[in-house]
Scaffold this motif. Structure first.
Motif: not given
Length: 538
Positions: A498-523
């Motif tokens: 087992p190995e942690l996700l790379s730094n770049a992949m974590i940044w990309l994953g967080w950006a995707f989840v952050f944007v999509m969560t904020q965009v969807l949860v309010w409406p």
């Protein structure tokens, strides 16, 4: 006119009827929660803390249910007792006869009284004419900024949890970590780790305290206007209803489909998630309502902000003292750390109540410019010190040896400054900032709808966050990246380990989840709160 009155009476009766059955339903659901928690004490190998925690929760939920039932049926009980008294009165013999005889003296007094009434009526007419010439218009305070501030705080709560889902793990069933929790410097330096720690530490030390402060501010006027029974029923339906919605519906459903997705055994355990705040706001509000008749009303102005920061220094000392003695019971009753509960949440809620009684908002709104800039400077300086400390612990700077100050003294200073002074200064600075720049009335359609949906966003955002994380994992799998679930987190595999996700992949994953969560949860929250029954709660 009679039609309008009849419609008004009908709407009031409908509202009271819906409140009656909703409060009964919420009380019943609290009984179910109590049974669920108390049943957990029979599990083999249960720890002493888990045993005490289950008992505490069970008693708390039973008391809330009993209070809800009593307040719901109270008018019927009063009516029942009143009928009993009427029946007693009917059985009494009516032997007393009262004879009224008019006398000349009475006639003279009556005539004098009538003349007096005529004089008073003429005086009233003169006063009405004067009032018509010079009407007095009451100026309504504009506190739209508090609604906008609560919306911002809710936005930050969602942001906070998206960051935690990629740094610390355990926020939602599907989450990962960005560093070795046992040794933060065991892995090569990752930019996401200090950035995430900076944001979460900065948030944790003020935003829930600010929520308690703002909520407490409106409690006194609400209690005065509604009375104890209506106040308790309103809180039970709105706060209690939101709490049982999460703990009995949303959290179990999220656990079931997350467990099935991860391929493990499907388990459902009690989890109050972000709803811990709702439960304890309900508890604090009811405790205040019960104690309010016995609390003397003391009128005094808000202390100077610099003095309040000194109080914050003392609250940090309380936090440090609590951390030494509380031990395993730091999350008793679902409270997210009683070190914060005693040092911040209870004092801030109390300050909100006192401020509501004494109109402390006016002092915040009329704060002098130099005081405002002192508060902002204190916040920036403490954030800078906090970032420096994080870079030492999680970043490229060497680990501090505490050679200047003993470790115990350093552990005492940190909470006093970061948790105590910072929380007071940040809350006051944000309230003044929103009053100065975000107090426009009428609100725009977007800000008005966001403010109305903020409470629902708070309740449901874990579900949306978890779903967006699942989509991100599926994207990784589609890119031929192996994903496994290890020790409660999803990780990749390298050379069979087992190995942690790379730094770049974590940044990309967080950006995707952050944007999509904020965009969807309010409406989604905007329309979710309009569903039948939920429109009475959310």
């Amino acid at each position: 006119m009679s039609d309008i009155v009849s419609k008004l009476v009908s709407s009031i009766s409908d509202t009271q009827g819906s409140m009656m059955w909703l409060s009964s339903a919420v009380s019943f659901l609290f009984v179910i929660l109590a049974v669920w928690r108390l049943a957990g004490v029979n599990h083999a190998g249960i720890s002493q803390f888990d045993y005490d925690n289950d008992i505490f929760d069970g008693i708390n939920f039973i008391l809330l249910a009993l209070l809800g039932v009593v307040c719901t049926v109270w008018p019927n009980l009063c009516l029942l007792f009143a009928r009993g008294e009427e029946k007693k009165d009917e059985r009494k013999p009516e032997n007393d006869i009262v004879v009224v005889v008019d006398s000349p003296k009475d006639d003279a007094e009556r005539e004098k009284s009538l003349r007096s009434l005529e004089v008073e009526a003429a005086k009233d007419e003169d006063e009405k004419e004067c009032a018509a010439v010079e009407p007095v218009v009451a100026v309504k305070r504009n506190i739209v900024y508090l609604t906008n501030l609560k919306t911002f705080l809710t936005f930050m709560v969602v942001t906070h949890h998206t960051v935690c889902a990629f740094s610390q793990g355990g926020t939602t069933p599907l989450s990962t970590i960005s560093y070795d929790t046992a040794n933060p410097k065991a892995l090569p330096f990752r930019t996401f780790t200090p950035g995430s720690q900076f944001l979460t530490w900065a948030d944790q030390n003020y935003f829930m305290a600010a929520f308690f402060l703002i909520s407490g501010y409106f409690c006194p006027k609400s209690l005065d206007r509604k009375g104890f029974r209506a106040f308790v029923l309103d809180k039970l339906v709105r706060l209690g209803g939101g709490f049982v919605l999460y703990t009995l519906v949303l959290a179990p459903l999220m656990q079931v489909w997350s467990s099935a997705y991860m391929g493990g055994p499907i388990t459902v355990v009690y989890n109050n998630g972000p709803a811990w705040f709702i439960l304890w706001l309900l508890n604090f509000s009811i405790i205040y309502a019960a104690l309010a008749p016995f609390i003397p009303e003391v009128k005094f102005c808000m202390p100077h902000p610099l003095l309040l920061m000194l109080v914050g220094l003392g609250l940090g000392g309380v936090q440090y003292g609590m951390s030494l003695i509380i031990g395993d019971y730091i999350q008793l009753g679902g409270m997210q750390m009683w070190t914060y509960g005693i040092a911040l949440y209870v004092p801030f809620f109390t300050a909100g109540i006192v401020g509501g009684r004494n109109d402390w908002l006016r002092s915040v709104e009329e704060m002098k410019t130099w005081v405002v800039w002192v508060l902002r400077a204190v916040v920036v300086i403490i954030l800078g010190l906090n970032l420096l400390m994080i870079l030492h612990i999680f970043g490229p700077l060497p680990t501090p040896s505490y050679g200047i100050l003993p470790l115990g003294l350093t552990s005492f200073i940190d909470p006093c400054i970061i948790i105590g002074v910072y929380s007071v200064a940040t809350t006051l600075a944000l309230m003044q900032l929103f009053h100065q720049y975000f107090n426009r009335s009428p609100q725009s359609v977007l800000s008005r709808n966001a403010g109305a949906a903020a409470y629902t966003v708070y309740i449901i955002h874990f579900v949306v966050l978890n779903l967006m994380t699942l989509i991100f994992i599926e994207v990784l799998k589609a890119g031929h990246m192996p994903i496994i679930f290890s020790k409660g987190s999803y990780v990749t595999v390298k050379n069979g380990d087992p190995e942690l996700l790379s730094n770049a992949m974590i940044w990309l994953g967080w950006a995707f989840v952050f944007v999509m969560t904020q965009v969807l949860v309010w409406p989604l929250a905007h329309y979710f709160r309009k569903l039948p029954v939920l429109n009475k709660i959310l």
